[in-house]
Design a protein around this motif. Structure first.
Motif, short mmCIF file in Angstrom:
data_model
loop_
_atom_site.label_atom_id
_atom_site.label_comp_id
_atom_site.label_asym_id
_atom_site.label_seq_id
_atom_site.Cartn_x
_atom_site.Cartn_y
_atom_site.Cartn_z
N GLU A 241 0.86 -1.19 0.00
CA GLU A 241 0.00 0.00 0.00
C GLU A 241 0.89 1.24 0.00
OE1 GLU A 241 -3.05 -0.04 2.96
OE2 GLU A 241 -4.28 -1.22 1.59
N ALA A 242 0.59 2.17 -0.86
CA ALA A 242 1.38 3.41 -0.94
C ALA A 242 0.42 4.59 -0.97
CB ALA A 242 2.25 3.40 -2.19
N ARG A 243 0.92 5.74 -0.51
CA ARG A 243 0.07 6.94 -0.49
C ARG A 243 0.56 7.92 -1.54
NH1 ARG A 243 0.27 11.44 2.29
NH2 ARG A 243 2.05 10.69 3.50
N VAL A 244 -0.38 8.49 -2.29
CA VAL A 244 -0.01 9.44 -3.34
C VAL A 244 0.33 10.77 -2.67
CG1 VAL A 244 -0.78 10.63 -5.44
CG2 VAL A 244 -1.56 8.29 -4.96
N THR A 245 1.58 11.24 -2.90
CA THR A 245 1.98 12.52 -2.29
C THR A 245 1.90 13.66 -3.29
OG1 THR A 245 4.26 11.90 -2.74
CG2 THR A 245 3.46 11.52 -0.50
N ASP A 246 2.17 13.34 -4.60
CA ASP A 246 2.04 14.38 -5.63
C ASP A 246 1.59 13.70 -6.92
OD1 ASP A 246 2.15 16.44 -7.37
OD2 ASP A 246 4.26 16.95 -7.01
N ALA A 247 0.31 13.83 -7.20
CA ALA A 247 -0.26 13.12 -8.34
C ALA A 247 0.30 13.63 -9.67
CB ALA A 247 -1.78 13.27 -8.34
N SER A 248 0.69 14.94 -9.73
CA SER A 248 1.16 15.50 -11.00
C SER A 248 2.52 14.90 -11.41
CB SER A 248 1.25 17.02 -10.90
OG SER A 248 2.17 17.36 -9.87
N THR A 249 3.34 14.49 -10.43
CA THR A 249 4.67 13.93 -10.77
C THR A 249 4.74 12.42 -10.42
OG1 THR A 249 5.46 14.64 -8.61
CG2 THR A 249 5.93 16.09 -10.50
N ASN A 250 3.58 11.81 -10.15
CA ASN A 250 3.49 10.37 -9.79
C ASN A 250 4.35 10.04 -8.56
OD1 ASN A 250 1.89 10.11 -12.04
ND2 ASN A 250 3.51 9.22 -13.32
N ARG A 251 4.37 10.91 -7.59
CA ARG A 251 5.19 10.64 -6.40
C ARG A 251 4.32 9.95 -5.34
NH1 ARG A 251 9.95 12.95 -7.57
NH2 ARG A 251 10.96 12.07 -5.73
N LEU A 252 4.95 8.94 -4.76
CA LEU A 252 4.25 8.12 -3.76
C LEU A 252 5.10 8.00 -2.51
CD1 LEU A 252 3.50 5.11 -6.15
CD2 LEU A 252 1.94 6.99 -5.70
N SER A 253 4.44 7.66 -1.43
CA SER A 253 5.19 7.36 -0.21
C SER A 253 4.95 5.89 0.13
CB SER A 253 4.67 8.26 0.92
OG SER A 253 5.22 7.84 2.14
N LEU A 254 6.06 5.12 0.13
CA LEU A 254 5.97 3.69 0.42
C LEU A 254 6.87 3.38 1.62
CD1 LEU A 254 5.27 0.69 -0.36
CD2 LEU A 254 7.32 0.75 -1.76
N ALA A 255 6.28 2.91 2.70
CA ALA A 255 7.00 2.56 3.92
C ALA A 255 7.97 3.68 4.32
CB ALA A 255 7.75 1.24 3.72
N GLY A 256 7.49 4.92 4.20
CA GLY A 256 8.29 6.07 4.61
C GLY A 256 9.28 6.54 3.56
N ARG A 257 9.35 5.86 2.43
CA ARG A 257 10.29 6.26 1.36
C ARG A 257 9.52 6.96 0.24
NH1 ARG A 257 12.22 2.16 3.91
NH2 ARG A 257 14.46 1.98 4.24
N ASP A 258 10.23 7.90 -0.35
CA ASP A 258 9.61 8.68 -1.43
C ASP A 258 9.98 8.04 -2.77
OD1 ASP A 258 8.22 10.90 -2.47
OD2 ASP A 258 10.16 11.82 -2.99
N ILE A 259 8.96 7.73 -3.56
CA ILE A 259 9.20 7.08 -4.86
C ILE A 259 8.48 7.87 -5.93
CG2 ILE A 259 8.97 4.94 -6.18
CD1 ILE A 259 8.24 3.56 -3.59
N ALA A 260 9.15 7.98 -7.10
CA ALA A 260 8.47 8.57 -8.26
C ALA A 260 8.35 7.46 -9.31
CB ALA A 260 9.26 9.73 -8.81
N VAL A 261 7.13 7.03 -9.59
CA VAL A 261 6.97 5.95 -10.59
C VAL A 261 6.84 6.58 -11.97
CG1 VAL A 261 6.03 4.16 -9.08
CG2 VAL A 261 4.49 5.81 -10.08
N PRO A 262 7.53 6.01 -12.97
CA PRO A 262 7.47 6.62 -14.31
C PRO A 262 6.10 6.50 -14.95
CG PRO A 262 9.19 4.90 -14.18
CD PRO A 262 8.44 4.85 -12.91
#
Lengths: 354, 274
Positions: A241-262
């Motif tokens: 489960e991940a939380r969307v932090t910035d929908a415009s740049t596809n940025r998510l927060s997964l287990a406290g880590r910041d990820i940008a999915v292409p």
């Protein structure tokens, strides 16, 4: 242009609708597979193409001709069944010659065609045998030759390998594919075995509850599943489960880590929503592969040795993750209970629609 | 070590004796026509009778026609019920059992009423017409045996898939029945046929009430008029029944492509060198 077309085809048995507005176009010479669990409607679609079931709604055309109401014996369809369905009272020769005799071919032409077919399946020496005198694999080869002998427009294969043992299955599926390529015959294959479908098809139709959840090449189906059902049904998946932090740049927060999915795989993201992120077991590594890989902390629970593959179960936070690695002679396996790091590339993460 | 199954062996011996002793007594009696010696005189006597040959031929032909008619009715019916109407199978099964429940005498009186003098179809007024009624009667008598044998035969093969396989190869429904279904239930039909034959060959009630020159009434007549010949006929009737059962077994267990009887090796005389 499609050679075989199914347009908004539905089928109901009483109040139970098993196929719902199913659409498909199959090109001439294409090999497509219907993949799905039992009861998803894949065999019903095949049987409607064969003429054994009549659609409740919609149309089926073969080479431009509407065959929706055409009886099965007028459709020029070749069909191979799971249970072989060779005629027990006839030997191999007569089984293969059956369709040719019905078409009114003369005896010498039948002789030549049967010989060619039996040579194609490498069973020419068993022409006098009866079905009960042959193995399952041999019987299914004969069933294939019998279906192909009258030169049908479309070849339908209804789980033809399900009753065979693993080794014969692999060799026969390769034979089927080679013969299909050689003859260039349009083929529809029904299976619940994902490996079978992925390994021999030009395109795979993953069916769920009477609908096509996704139609695509095997690589598309496996690497970019469009729905959660396809992702879960084809291959093994680790889901987070991940939380969307910035929908415009596809940025998510997964287990406290910041990820940008292409890519979001077609899903529309909304800031703050919780989404499912999936990773194939082979997309996780115990060493960092490249800069920018995301690391997860975990503890080894189990190692399974599968010859060329080593499958590890690793506890990450409160869930168990499956990791597949190629077996390499110089690889030192961590001990069970040891803390390790798992790495993955954000490019391999799949955003799944609900 | 396994214990000798004494009780079951005893039961088998008692049952065998119960069956074989009267049979042996009948056989022994049939050989005593000539005083003081054992001979086949009673059998000779029976075979020399023109009535015996005529009635046996009549019953055999009637039985064979009934078998063909029964197979032509039962095979497509059983096929269709299994393929398209599985829900009505219990009803069909019940209907085919009726000949075992309703006595043949009821059937014959029904015939006489429906096909009598004042009927739209007065079949009982002519010999050929009455023969037709007898054959139809035998066909009805055969239903319980024929239907069960054929239905079991069809259960042993996957007729739905075989039908679909034949249709996908271009066969019509009739051709499928003729070339695929019929040959595959042939041994079942043969089983039903031999049972039908052994039952209708000696059938008495229908033949007698319809006044046909059949083997059943001849047997009864002989029993009333003679002593030794009926015993000989009874033994021969047993022989026919057993032969039918043996043939039934032979056909039922034969697989396609197998010979009915094993090949007898041919002996080539060796040349003897001097």
């Amino acid at each position: 242009m499609s050679f075989l077309t199914l347009e908004k085809v539905s089928k109901s048995f009483g109040t139970n609708t098993v196929v719902k507005e199913f659409n498909l176009g199959v090109r001439k010479g294409e090999f497509v597979s219907f993949l799905g669990p039992s009861g998803c409607g894949k065999t019903t679609v095949l049987r409607m193409v064969a003429g054994f079931e009549t659609p409740t709604a919609g149309a089926i055309t073969i080479d431009g001709q509407d065959v929706t109401r055409l009886p099965a014996n007028k459709r020029r369809i070749g069909m191979v069944f799971q249970a072989y369905a060779l005629f027990p009272n006839m030997n191999v020769y007569d089984n293969v010659a059956f369709g040719l005799k019905i078409s009114g071919m003369d005896k010498s032409a039948i002789d030549r065609r049967v010989k060619d077919m039996l040579d194609m399946i490498a069973l020419g020496h068993l022409a006098d045998r009866y079905p009960y005198q042959m193995s399952g694999g041999q019987q299914q080869r004969v069933a294939l030759a019998r279906a192909l002998a009258p030169q049908p427009q479309v070849l339908l294969l209804d789980e033809p390998l399900s009753a065979l043992d693993a080794k014969i299955r692999v060799s026969l599926r390769e034979d089927i594919r080679n013969i299909q390529r050689e003859l260039g015959i349009t083929t529809v294959f029904v299976t619940h075995d994902q490996e079978e479908a992925l390994s021999i098809s030009d395109r795979v139709i993953v069916m769920n509850k009477g609908r096509a959840d996704q139609i695509g090449t095997p690589a598309e189906i496996y690497n970019r599943p469009k729905t959660r059902f396809v992702a879960e049904f084809v291959g093994t998946l680790n889901m987070f489960e991940a939380r969307v932090t910035d929908a415009s740049t596809n940025r998510l927060s997964l287990a406290g880590r910041d990820i940008a999915v292409p890519s979001t795989n077609g899903a529309a993201l909304t800031n703050g929503e919780t989404i499912t992120l999936a990773l194939r077991p082979e997309a996780l590594f115990m060493q960092e592969q490249q800069a920018g890989d995301i690391a997860l902390e975990g503890r080894v629970q189990h190692f399974g040795f599968h010859g060329s593959i080593i499958r590890a179960k690793v506890a990450v936070n409160d869930q168990t993750i499956c990791v597949d690695m190629f077996n390499q002679a110089n690889f030192t396996m961590p001990n069970v209970g040891e803390n390790i790091r798992l790495y993955f590339s954000p490019a391999d993460a799949l955003v799944l629609a609900a | 070590m396994k214990r000798f199954p004494a009780v079951s062996t005893l039961i088998v011996i008692v049952a065998a004796l119960y069956f074989l002793v009267p049979l042996y007594a009948t056989f022994d009696f049939s050989l005593r026509m000539e005083r003081g010696v054992l001979s086949f005189a009673a059998y000779r006597d029976v075979f020399q009778s023109d009535t015996f040959i005529a009635t046996l031929t009549f019953s055999a032909i009637a039985s064979l026609v009934a078998i063909v008619l029964g197979a032509l009715i039962i095979v497509p019916t059983a096929y269709w019920v299994r393929l398209k109407l599985p829900k009505v199978r219990p009803l069909v099964e019940f209907l085919t059992l009726l000949p075992l429940i309703i006595p043949p005498v009821v059937l014959v009186f029904g015939y006489m009423r429906i096909y009598g003098n004042d009927s739209f179809l007065p079949l009982t007024t002519t010999d050929p017409g009455t023969n037709v009624l007898l054959v139809i009667g035998y066909t009805i008598l055969s239903l319980p045996y024929m239907f069960r044998a054929v239905d079991n035969g069809m259960a042993a093969i996957d007729i739905a898939t075989l039908t679909e396989a034949a249709e996908s190869l271009g066969a019509s429904r009739m051709r499928t029945i003729r070339t695929v279904i019929f040959p595959n239930v042939r041994s079942a039909i043969m089983s039903g046929a031999f049972l039908t034959f052994s039952i209708s060959l000696g059938e008495f009630v229908m033949a007698s009430l319809l006044n046909r020159p059949a083997f059943g009434p001849y047997l009864v007549q002989m029993g009333q008029d003679y002593a030794y010949q009926p015993a000989a006929l009874a033994i021969m009737a047993f022989g026919v029944t057993w032969a039918s059962m043996a043939l039934m077994q032979l056909f039922a267990t034969r697989k396609p492509g197998q010979r009915l009887f094993p090949r007898i090796p041919s002996f080539t005389p060796r040349s003897v060198k001097p």
